[in-house]
Enzyme design. Structure first.
Site, short mmCIF file in Angstrom:
data_model
loop_
_atom_site.label_atom_id
_atom_site.label_comp_id
_atom_site.label_asym_id
_atom_site.label_seq_id
_atom_site.Cartn_x
_atom_site.Cartn_y
_atom_site.Cartn_z
N GLU B 64 -3.99 -17.44 -8.02
CA GLU B 64 -4.25 -17.15 -9.43
C GLU B 64 -3.18 -17.73 -10.33
O GLU B 64 -2.00 -17.81 -9.96
CB GLU B 64 -4.25 -15.63 -9.64
CG GLU B 64 -5.33 -14.92 -8.86
CD GLU B 64 -5.20 -13.41 -8.91
OE1 GLU B 64 -6.23 -12.74 -8.82
OE2 GLU B 64 -4.06 -12.92 -9.04
N LYS B 77 2.38 -17.30 -14.53
CA LYS B 77 2.76 -17.04 -13.14
C LYS B 77 1.71 -17.61 -12.22
O LYS B 77 0.52 -17.53 -12.50
CB LYS B 77 2.90 -15.53 -12.90
CG LYS B 77 3.31 -15.18 -11.46
CD LYS B 77 3.75 -13.74 -11.31
CE LYS B 77 2.59 -12.80 -11.14
NZ LYS B 77 3.05 -11.43 -10.76
N ASP B 169 2.85 6.23 5.54
CA ASP B 169 2.19 4.95 5.82
C ASP B 169 1.43 5.12 7.14
O ASP B 169 1.87 5.86 8.02
CB ASP B 169 3.24 3.84 5.97
CG ASP B 169 2.62 2.45 5.85
OD1 ASP B 169 2.87 1.76 4.84
OD2 ASP B 169 1.88 2.04 6.78
N THR B 209 -0.90 0.56 -1.09
CA THR B 209 -1.29 0.01 0.21
C THR B 209 -1.79 -1.42 0.01
O THR B 209 -2.01 -1.85 -1.12
CB THR B 209 -2.39 0.88 0.86
OG1 THR B 209 -3.53 0.88 0.00
CG2 THR B 209 -1.90 2.30 1.05
N GLY B 233 -1.93 -0.29 -5.63
CA GLY B 233 -2.49 -1.16 -4.59
C GLY B 233 -3.86 -1.73 -4.88
O GLY B 233 -4.15 -2.85 -4.51
N ASP B 235 -6.10 -3.77 -6.68
CA ASP B 235 -5.83 -4.74 -7.73
C ASP B 235 -6.69 -5.99 -7.63
O ASP B 235 -6.35 -7.03 -8.18
CB ASP B 235 -4.35 -5.11 -7.74
CG ASP B 235 -3.94 -5.77 -6.43
OD1 ASP B 235 -4.80 -5.88 -5.53
OD2 ASP B 235 -2.79 -6.17 -6.32
N VAL B 301 -3.03 -3.06 -12.40
CA VAL B 301 -3.44 -4.28 -11.68
C VAL B 301 -2.45 -5.42 -11.89
O VAL B 301 -2.48 -6.41 -11.16
CB VAL B 301 -4.86 -4.75 -12.07
CG1 VAL B 301 -5.89 -3.69 -11.70
CG2 VAL B 301 -4.96 -5.08 -13.56
#
Lengths: 353, 353
Positions: B64, B77, B169, B209, B233, B235, B301
């Site tokens: 991206e 970015k 986790d 995650t 997580g 996103d 996000v």
């Protein structure tokens, strides 16, 4: 130079190394080889993701990102266009680009592209002319003798055998500089006092002026039958170089129609005016020039796939020449999930040093 | 390090220099100062060009480009997301970014952003929680203890005073590593054997995650009144972490709705489900938390303006620290129109050497 096996390292081609690369290979050989890579990629045009460039406009100019992918490699170019820069001692256009591995998203090459863009634009122009100009073409007029003019001349010599140049610029010192830079390179060069003078009897007319405005570098009466026009300078909304009547008489070839209709000479025409896609000619799916009397026009605006080809070509030359630096661009922790631990180990290393 | 006055030179912050920069400033100070820059930019949200990220998807992941501009500076970015990378010893997400001068289009900074993105995401999360969580919040559960977890913990400590951590986790070694990395940093840490165990009594729940799939890290019965959920997580399309019923009970705050509706937890909801824009809370145009019993949710996000803030902050630290290299990225001929002459002068220089 080390082989680029470390995951953190991205090969970087600086301006200095790009110049050395071009000089090591030879400018004309570089242009010829680059043209072959462009043709390869144009022949598989349908394999690419295509999208118009992503532009951020301001009063002073534009900054653009030009991404594309063939499903295996991903490339993008950052390029600006700021006409006023020249007056401040800066380049109107500067650029750099990145080539990445689609499979893991890691960049594989970061390269300067200010010089490389001039080379790829010239190679692209010559590729188009190879398919569209009369095969006997030997004489080219270049209207606009700025930063791109010598590259255009050398590409047309290397790829088409053009040896007779007529140079015209509203600034005579630009033509003189271009002629001086090309001295001893195998051209017969005439500097001209008007564009009318320059185009008289030319087989190919290249327009490559820089002002961001609607201009009429060529008027209708200046273009005779059989000429190929290589229109390079008109490449953004509000910037054109040719009188509309020339367009109406020409067989028009473009890179990517959705982009060219916004940025190219054809922004002057109706949105449904017929144009032909250059890749179809290169791929043998469509005829190029129809007769010796057809006026062919390559309405060049520069498309992401050409930059992709250029990055791909440069990358192919790195191992044999070693003309790159290792750039510590990507974080590469010993354990991928332990990014913060990498910071802690750096701290321990600095403290023990 | 020389001052960056030469037009060809762009300051470059390598991974090594980014680590040194963070360590020199101190991680918590870095996060706190970065949070202030993010808040500054969110307060002037309306001044920015905003566009959803430009994504190139493949079977393996996504690459991206995330550009934005405030009219004076331009930033973008490059970031990839490849879940399978971890198994091959690579980072799931790597990134680099560029900050440029809108006035002339020249890049002013090239920086690694793998580490910087983890820092800016953590700073952004903490900024949102500062405005949305109960002010007395001291305890945070972190579900998912991968590469971003320590940065999240440190940002919430530095900016909100969160000192009690519950780590969970599916891979217990990840929680152990996170606890070990954070030892001696002023936290009280408990590693937990289930997400249920971790969230019990927590003021703030951070989900971070990594798997690219619809998952239910949190189910509805696990979230009590008054909790702030920091959902990091989920996103991208097809990747969510929260059960839909939690969303329906929450006051939802987002960065840029057109992007979050595609990429965030709210992709599970109707396209017109009401959400609130976080910038309005930060700018004082809208209340944050309505009551002590409200469940607030920051559906994070990651938006281009946060990266812009991060690049702006890093650039502000270059002169005082000298932690950058000069990158020969931009062609800078003595005479701007004479790009080819630059090549000729390089040739003469190499021949005389």
């Amino acid at each position: 130079m080390t082989a680029y096996t470390n995951l953190n390292v991205v090969p970087f081609v600086s301006v200095e190394n790009m110049m050395r690369l071009v000089l090591t290979i030879g400018t004309e050989t570089f242009l010829t080889e680059l043209a072959k890579v462009i043709e390869e990629d144009f022949r598989r045009w349908e394999a690419f993701d295509k999208t118009p460039r992503v532009a951020s406009h301001s009063d002073e100019g534009v900054i653009e990102l030009m991404p594309t992918s063939d499903g295996t490699l991903y490339g993008f170019k950052y390029v600006n266009g700021h006409p006023k820069n020249m007056r401040e001692g800066r380049q109107t256009v500067t650029a750099f680009g990145v080539l990445s591995d689609v499979g893991n998203g890691y960049p594989m090459l970061l390269s300067e592209m200010t010089i490389l863009t001039a080379l790829r634009t010239a190679a692209m122009s010559a590729v188009a002319a190879k398919h569209l100009a009369r095969p006997s073409s030997k004489t080219m007029a270049i209207i606009g003798n700025g930063a791109q003019s010598e590259f255009q001349a050398l590409a047309f010599k290397a790829i088409l055998g053009v040896t007779d140049l007529r140079l015209y610029d509203i600034d005579p010192s630009a033509s003189e500089r271009c002629a001086k830079n090309l001295a001893g390179k195998g051209f017969s060069i005439r500097t001209c006092t008007s564009s009318q003078d320059a185009v008289e009897g030319a087989d190919i007319i290249t327009t490559v002026t820089a002002d961001k405005q609607y201009a009429t570098i060529l008027s209708d009466n200046m273009v005779g039958p059989g000429v190929h026009i290589n229109a390079v300078g008109g490449d953004c909304p509000g910037k054109t170089e040719l009188h509309k009547d020339i367009l109406l008489r020409s067989d028009i070839f473009v890179e990517y129609p959705p982009q060219t209709r916004i940025e190219g000479e054809i922004q002057q025409l109706d949105a449904d005016h017929p144009v032909k896609e250059l890749w179809e000619v290169i791929a043998g799916k469509r005829a190029g020039r129809e007769s010796d009397r057809t006026i062919t026009l390559f309405d060049s605006v520069g498309f992401a796939i050409e930059d992709f080809s250029a990055l791909r070509y440069v990358r192919s030359k790195l191992k044999e020449t070693g003309l790159y630096d290792d750039l510590d661009l990507l974080a590469d922790p010993d354990e991928p999930r332990d990014l913060y631990g990498m910071l802690l180990r750096c701290e321990a290393r600095l403290q023990s040093a």
